[in-house]
Write a protein that holds these residues in place. Structure first.
Motif, short mmCIF file in Angstrom:
data_model
loop_
_atom_site.label_atom_id
_atom_site.label_comp_id
_atom_site.label_asym_id
_atom_site.label_seq_id
_atom_site.Cartn_x
_atom_site.Cartn_y
_atom_site.Cartn_z
N GLY B 34 -18.53 16.37 -4.88
CA GLY B 34 -18.45 15.30 -5.83
C GLY B 34 -17.03 14.60 -5.90
N CYS B 35 -16.13 15.04 -5.26
CA CYS B 35 -14.77 14.20 -5.17
C CYS B 35 -14.80 12.92 -4.66
N GLY B 36 -14.00 12.07 -5.18
CA GLY B 36 -14.25 10.55 -4.75
C GLY B 36 -13.47 10.29 -3.69
N HIS B 37 -12.58 11.35 -3.23
CA HIS B 37 -11.83 10.94 -1.85
C HIS B 37 -12.84 11.11 -0.73
N GLY B 38 -13.84 11.57 -0.51
CA GLY B 38 -14.70 11.56 0.59
C GLY B 38 -15.14 10.15 0.48
N THR B 39 -15.86 9.60 -0.52
CA THR B 39 -16.33 8.37 -0.62
C THR B 39 -15.16 7.32 -0.07
N ALA B 40 -13.93 7.37 -0.64
CA ALA B 40 -12.89 6.53 -0.33
C ALA B 40 -12.51 6.50 1.09
N HIS B 41 -12.48 7.66 1.78
CA HIS B 41 -12.20 7.98 3.20
C HIS B 41 -13.35 7.06 4.01
N ARG B 42 -14.72 7.34 3.35
CA ARG B 42 -15.60 6.59 4.17
C ARG B 42 -15.62 5.09 4.29
N VAL B 101 -1.59 -1.69 9.32
CA VAL B 101 -1.00 -0.14 8.83
C VAL B 101 -1.34 0.01 7.46
N PHE B 102 -1.72 1.25 6.95
CA PHE B 102 -2.15 1.78 5.64
C PHE B 102 -1.62 2.81 5.36
N THR B 103 -1.40 3.03 4.06
CA THR B 103 -1.12 4.36 3.55
C THR B 103 -2.28 4.80 2.56
N TYR B 104 -2.57 6.11 2.60
CA TYR B 104 -3.60 6.53 1.73
C TYR B 104 -2.97 7.77 0.75
N GLN B 105 -2.95 7.37 -0.57
CA GLN B 105 -1.95 8.40 -1.10
C GLN B 105 -2.89 8.38 -2.76
N GLY B 106 -2.31 9.81 -3.25
CA GLY B 106 -2.91 10.06 -4.48
C GLY B 106 -1.93 9.78 -5.66
N ASP B 107 -2.41 10.30 -6.91
CA ASP B 107 -1.31 9.77 -7.88
C ASP B 107 -0.26 10.71 -7.98
N GLY B 108 -0.26 11.89 -7.69
CA GLY B 108 0.90 12.75 -7.69
C GLY B 108 1.86 12.20 -6.55
N ASP B 109 1.57 11.68 -5.56
CA ASP B 109 2.26 11.33 -4.41
C ASP B 109 2.88 9.99 -4.70
N ASN B 127 4.51 -5.77 4.67
CA ASN B 127 3.26 -6.21 5.00
C ASN B 127 2.40 -5.02 5.41
N ILE B 128 2.11 -4.22 4.38
CA ILE B 128 1.22 -3.11 4.54
C ILE B 128 0.18 -3.11 3.55
N THR B 129 -0.99 -2.18 3.78
CA THR B 129 -1.91 -1.90 2.73
C THR B 129 -1.80 -0.54 2.06
N ILE B 130 -1.65 -0.19 0.67
CA ILE B 130 -1.87 1.06 0.10
C ILE B 130 -2.96 1.30 -0.36
N PHE B 131 -3.82 2.31 -0.20
CA PHE B 131 -4.88 2.83 -0.78
C PHE B 131 -4.43 3.99 -1.92
N PHE B 132 -4.53 3.94 -3.23
CA PHE B 132 -4.04 4.75 -4.19
C PHE B 132 -5.08 5.19 -4.91
N VAL B 133 -5.51 6.72 -4.69
CA VAL B 133 -6.51 7.27 -5.17
C VAL B 133 -6.14 7.81 -6.61
N PHE B 219 -2.54 -3.79 -2.37
CA PHE B 219 -2.60 -2.44 -3.11
C PHE B 219 -3.91 -2.44 -3.70
N VAL B 220 -4.76 -1.36 -3.26
CA VAL B 220 -6.17 -0.99 -3.80
C VAL B 220 -6.21 0.36 -4.52
N GLU B 221 -6.05 0.36 -5.79
CA GLU B 221 -6.24 1.75 -6.60
C GLU B 221 -7.80 1.94 -6.79
N ILE B 222 -7.97 3.13 -6.42
CA ILE B 222 -9.28 3.72 -6.56
C ILE B 222 -9.30 4.75 -7.61
#
Lengths: 76, 260
Positions: B34-42, B101-109, B127-133, B219-222
């Motif tokens: 049920g963790c949202g990480h899987g959906t965000a990855h997909r 180029v993108f980064t995929y990061q959590g809130d602790g990171d 000029n990068i994209t950050i995905f923040f979960v 920057f996309v926060e999920i």
């Protein structure tokens, strides 16, 4: 009769039984199986024939365990 | 065509309307059920597949629950030290300006140990994209309080709830970086319902397209759940998230490009 007919195929080994797909199914097609997969999760399964192939279950599935098929039915 | 199709007749490749993207590897995701990480990855991988960017993408994996993202995403990946993903991505993008180029990061990171790297990468307008979960908790280490933990929220290190007098207030880092002139597109989405997943996918598409314009950081926060850390079932945690997280972290675009 519905104009479309759908069907889902659940990858039962990938399913973790989180049940997120159950409430998003408007046709109440998805239910959790009484059986377990090899990791010990009750996996999702198709419980009736009403699926219309809306893909709601597949797009909320965190593990991408659901594949959806849909066919258009011609008027009888 | 007969109205009485059997399951075998329907489940053929030409009738397929949705399948797991081929850019995710066959490795079982190590996330909790049920963790949202899987959906965000997909979603990220689906967009990259649809845009045909598989060979032109370099991702940077963080430290946290998604530390093994490079095992699941079938693209070029680099693992960064804790919180340093925006700095690593800066270097990669400057060396390979034609790559996505993108980064995929959590809130602790991103919002705790990596606040400095995040703010400065945003301020420089890399000029990068950050995905923040953002799930408001340190999920991997056992549910400790994070900077994004809500006031009054119980965690392993705030068992009586976060007391804002001694522990401070949740950090709205997305609003913070939206104020910086270096950011181009800043949005907050969630992935717990089909509608939100569709919206989040559109936001991810925009964040990837805007990188080609070379106008600044996207920057996309999920906002996601952490049912293990919150000690709830996946469905309960999604409901809790709607009732408690969304009032503090409202969904929607925070900064959109002016010319659109």
């Amino acid at each position: 009769m519905a104009k479309v007919k759908g069907e889902i195929v659940v990858n039962t080994e990938r399913c973790k039984g989180c049940e997120l797909c159950v409430p998003v199914c408007k046709e109440k097609t998805i239910a959790m199986s009484g059986l377990l997969n090899s990791k010990g999760y009750h996996y999702a399964t198709s419980a009736n024939e009403d699926c219309n192939g809306c893909t709601n279950c597949a797009i909320v599935c965190p593990d991408g365990a659901i594949t959806v098929y849909r066919v258009k039915l011609e008027a009888a | 065509m007969s109205q009485l199709l059997t399951r075998e007749e329907i489940c053929v490749p030409e009738n397929e309307v949705y399948h797991r993207t081929c850019l995710l590897t066959d490795a079982a995701l190590t996330y909790c059920p049920g963790c949202g990480h899987g959906t965000a990855h997909r979603l990220i991988m689906e967009v990259i597949e649809e845009m045909g960017l598989q060979a032109d993408t370099i991702g940077v994996a963080p430290v946290g629950c998604s530390v093994l993202a490079y095992d699941f995403m079938d693209i070029d990946m680099q693992q960064a030290a804790h919180g340093r993903a925006p700095a690593v991505a800066t270097g990669i993008k400057r060396l390979y300006p034609d790559k996505f180029v993108f980064t995929y990061q959590g809130d602790g990171d991103l919002a705790a140990i990596g606040t400095g790297e995040t703010l400065h990468a945003c301020n420089r307008g890399e000029n990068i994209t950050i995905f923040f979960v953002n799930n408001g908790i340190y999920g991997m280490t056992g549910g400790q309080m994070a900077p994004t933990t809500l006031p009054g929220m119980k965690t392993a290190t705030s068992p009586f709830g976060r007391d804002t007098e001694s522990m401070g207030y949740p950090l709205k880092i997305t609003e913070l970086i939206a104020m910086l002139p270096g950011t181009y597109y800043v949005t907050r989405q969630s992935v717990h319902t089909p509608q939100n997943v569709r919206k989040a996918k559109k936001a991810i598409e925009k964040a990837i397209q805007y990188q080609k314009l070379n106008r600044g950081l996207n920057f996309v926060e999920i906002v996601s759940n952490c049912n293990s850390g919150w000690k709830m079932t996946p469905l309960e945690s999604n409901k809790w998230m709607e009732e408690n997280m969304f009032p503090y972290y409202p969904l929607g675009d925070i900064k959109v490009p002016k010319q659109n």
